[in-house]
Design an enzyme around this catalytic site. Structure first.
Site, PDB file in Angstrom:
ATOM      1  N   ASP A 136      -1.644  -2.530  -1.065  1.00 16.30           N
ATOM      2  CA  ASP A 136      -1.745  -2.324  -2.511  1.00 16.30           C
ATOM      3  C   ASP A 136      -3.002  -1.579  -2.933  1.00 16.30           C
ATOM      4  O   ASP A 136      -2.998  -0.858  -3.930  1.00 16.30           O
ATOM      5  CB  ASP A 136      -1.691  -3.664  -3.239  1.00 16.30           C
TER       6      ASP A 136
ATOM      7  N   ASP B  23      -7.450  -3.089   0.721  1.00 23.20           N
ATOM      8  CA  ASP B  23      -7.377  -4.136   1.732  1.00 23.20           C
ATOM      9  C   ASP B  23      -6.158  -3.919   2.611  1.00 23.20           C
ATOM     10  O   ASP B  23      -5.484  -2.895   2.530  1.00 23.20           O
ATOM     11  CB  ASP B  23      -7.360  -5.522   1.074  1.00 23.20           C
TER      12      ASP B  23
ATOM     13  N   TYR C 218      -3.075 -11.902  -6.984  1.00 21.48           N
ATOM     14  CA  TYR C 218      -2.019 -11.420  -7.881  1.00 21.48           C
ATOM     15  C   TYR C 218      -1.311 -12.610  -8.507  1.00 21.48           C
ATOM     16  O   TYR C 218      -0.102 -12.775  -8.399  1.00 21.48           O
ATOM     17  CB  TYR C 218      -1.052 -10.496  -7.137  1.00 21.48           C
TER      18      TYR C 218
ATOM     19  N   GLU D 151     -12.411   0.711  -6.403  1.00 24.61           N
ATOM     20  CA  GLU D 151     -11.230   0.488  -5.575  1.00 24.61           C
ATOM     21  C   GLU D 151     -10.001   1.172  -6.173  1.00 24.61           C
ATOM     22  O   GLU D 151      -9.709   1.014  -7.358  1.00 24.61           O
ATOM     23  CB  GLU D 151     -10.947  -1.006  -5.412  1.00 24.61           C
TER      24      GLU D 151
END
Length: 496
Positions: A76, A79, A227, A467
């Site tokens: 996603d 990571d 999430y 990120e």
């Protein structure tokens, strides 16, 4: 009168955002790079067509612990975990962008289709067992304690699922929406694949609706705080039904929407749109039918969409929407660019629906015309591409000045070809804290962006700013495609 309102609105834009410029951008180049980014996020066996060559195969045995094949899909962000909720939303938005703006993608359309298919191939695997949706691969806590390449990772690849005993209507609903939206994309291009996607979307939605519950209740310690579903599952059920109606033209889903409108909270005029909250997206998507005169009994969705649009106008007083001094939409929380691209996508999409139905949105003393909405969306895109106080493109590889130290493991660590030996979990820390630029260019990655004062640290530890994520880029694909074909917001838009 509308011309007067438009002129007044654009004048206000220039007054409010003095850093805005009329500089031309190469939207075609930005589109190419925006789509290329997804190849850097691929998990699994990479195809011969892979263009970001510093990436290699990874996580080939995902799912083996549960006796299923869950290889493939996307990481996603920066990571190495595969989170199903944001991945499904990414697939839905990529598909929506192609549905409404694919005709403007030119030679990049094939790459956009590949990006969608990389997500949906995985989602088909994740829903292959009836009554089950596999929603995550990887131990997020263990993964976040390491800084290692996906090609090297040795953290647990634990598999997590939702089922009737452990419901997850939110993630299952979004998965159904992604499959349904993609079935539209491939309807004429690959009819057999399209039918498979739609059939699976129907069954996954039935599961999501029958066994209701939020997946963060069933899997709280696994998915939170990464999430966690803060806004419940009701919006995803309506969202999935809306896409299933669009894909199948089955009136059952239209009736479902109308019957469950208040039960599932569709009357909540929440001005958010992202992987967790679909309210604004539901209202905009359903409003197309209302504006085209096909569904007057869904008028309430259009009213909600109009209220949402008005809340985004610069200069209006709204508690949830702010603009930075340089003109960027800003919402409190991490990774602000996800809000910028998603909300801008809805502005552009709704402007097209308004154009083709000859409507404007009344916002008090101002009428928001289609051109006005496109101008706001374009201003956000241009900010991302470099029209901002930092004079920085927030898309890696676009322009001369862009982030060099993004929070991304594969980009920040030496590639396998440059450093064949394994780099262990903690051995990567020295690269994380290094002041040197990342050795591998993750072309097209759009980072979380500057803070509320338009400042950007360009530092890996500042992950909220540095990120990238797939769900930042996904809505941007459609935006860039439109502005590549229509750089002047006053030009008439297309309708998918």
């Amino acid at each position: 009168m509308a011309a007067f309102h438009l002129t007044t609105a654009l004048f206000l834009l220039l007054l409010l955002f003095p850093h805005s410029s009329l500089a031309d951008h190469d939207y075609g180049d930005a589109l190419r790079k925006c789509i290329l980014f997804f190849e850097g996020q691929r998990s699994g066996k990479l195809p011969p067509s892979q263009r970001l060559s510093w990436r290699r195969d990874s996580a080939l045995r995902d799912g083996s612990l549960a006796g299923v094949d869950l290889s493939g899909g996307y990481y996603d962000a920066g990571d190495n975990v595969k989170f199903g909720f944001p991945m499904a939303f990414t697939g839905t938005l990529l598909s929506w962008g192609i549905i409404d703006f694919g005709r403007n993608m030119g030679s990049e359309l094939e790459h956009a289709l590949s990006a969608v298919r990389w997500a949906t191939d995985y989602l088909l695997k994740a829903t292959a067992v009836p009554g089950t949706v596999y929603v995550q691969v990887g131990d997020a806590v263990a993964d976040h304690n390491c800084w290692e390449r996906p090609e090297d990772m040795d953290t647990p690849r634990t598999v997590y699922k939702v089922d009737k005993e452990h419901p997850g209507s939110d993630v299952a609903g979004e998965t159904a929406a992604a499959l349904a939206a993609a079935s539209i994309v491939f309807r004429s291009r690959d009819p057999s694949y399209s039918r498979t996607l739609l059939q699976r979307a129907v069954s996954v939605f039935e599961f999501a609706d029958k066994y209701r519950g939020a997946y963060s209740n069933s899997l709280h310690d696994v998915v939170c705080p990464f999430y966690c579903s803060f806004d419940g599952y009701q919006d995803e059920l309506l969202w999935a039904a809306a896409w299933l109606h669009k894909a199948s033209e089955d009136r059952t889903y239209r009736e479902y929407i109308k019957t469950n409108e208040r039960v599932l909270g569709a009357d909540e005029t929440i001005n958010e749109f992202g992987w967790d909250n679909k309210h604004a997206g539901i209202n905009v998507l359903i409003s197309k039918e209302v504006l085209m005169g096909n569904a007057h009994y869904l008028e309430s969705f259009k009213l909600n969409a109009d209220n949402f649009i008005c809340s985004l106008l610069p200069g209006t007083s709204h508690p949830h929407i702010e603009y930075s001094p340089g003109g960027l939409i800003f919402k409190v929380g991490g990774s602000n660019m996800q809000h910028v691209t998603s909300l801008s996508f809805l502005l552009l999409t709704y402007s097209n629906y308004l154009s083709h139905s000859n409507h404007v949105v009344p916002c008090g003393k101002v009428s928001a015309t289609p051109a006005h909405l496109k101008q706001i969306a374009k201003q956000q895109v241009d900010y991302i591409l470099g029209d901002n106080p930092m004079k920085m493109s927030y898309m890696v590889g676009y322009g001369e000045h862009y982030p060099q130290r993004i929070h991304h493991r594969g980009s920040s660590l030496p590639s396998v070809s440059a450093h064949p030996a394994r780099i262990g979990c903690k051995a990567g820390s020295r690269y994380f804290f290094s002041p040197r630029p990342n050795p591998n260019l993750l072309v097209g990655a759009v980072v979380g962006g500057p803070n509320t004062t338009d400042l950007f640290p360009d530092s890996r530890p500042f992950f909220q700013e540095s990120e990238p994520t797939t769900y930042i880029n996904a809505p941007l694909v459609g935006l860039l495609a439109h502005f590549w074909a229509h750089p002047d917001p006053k030009e008439f838009g297309e309708l998918g």
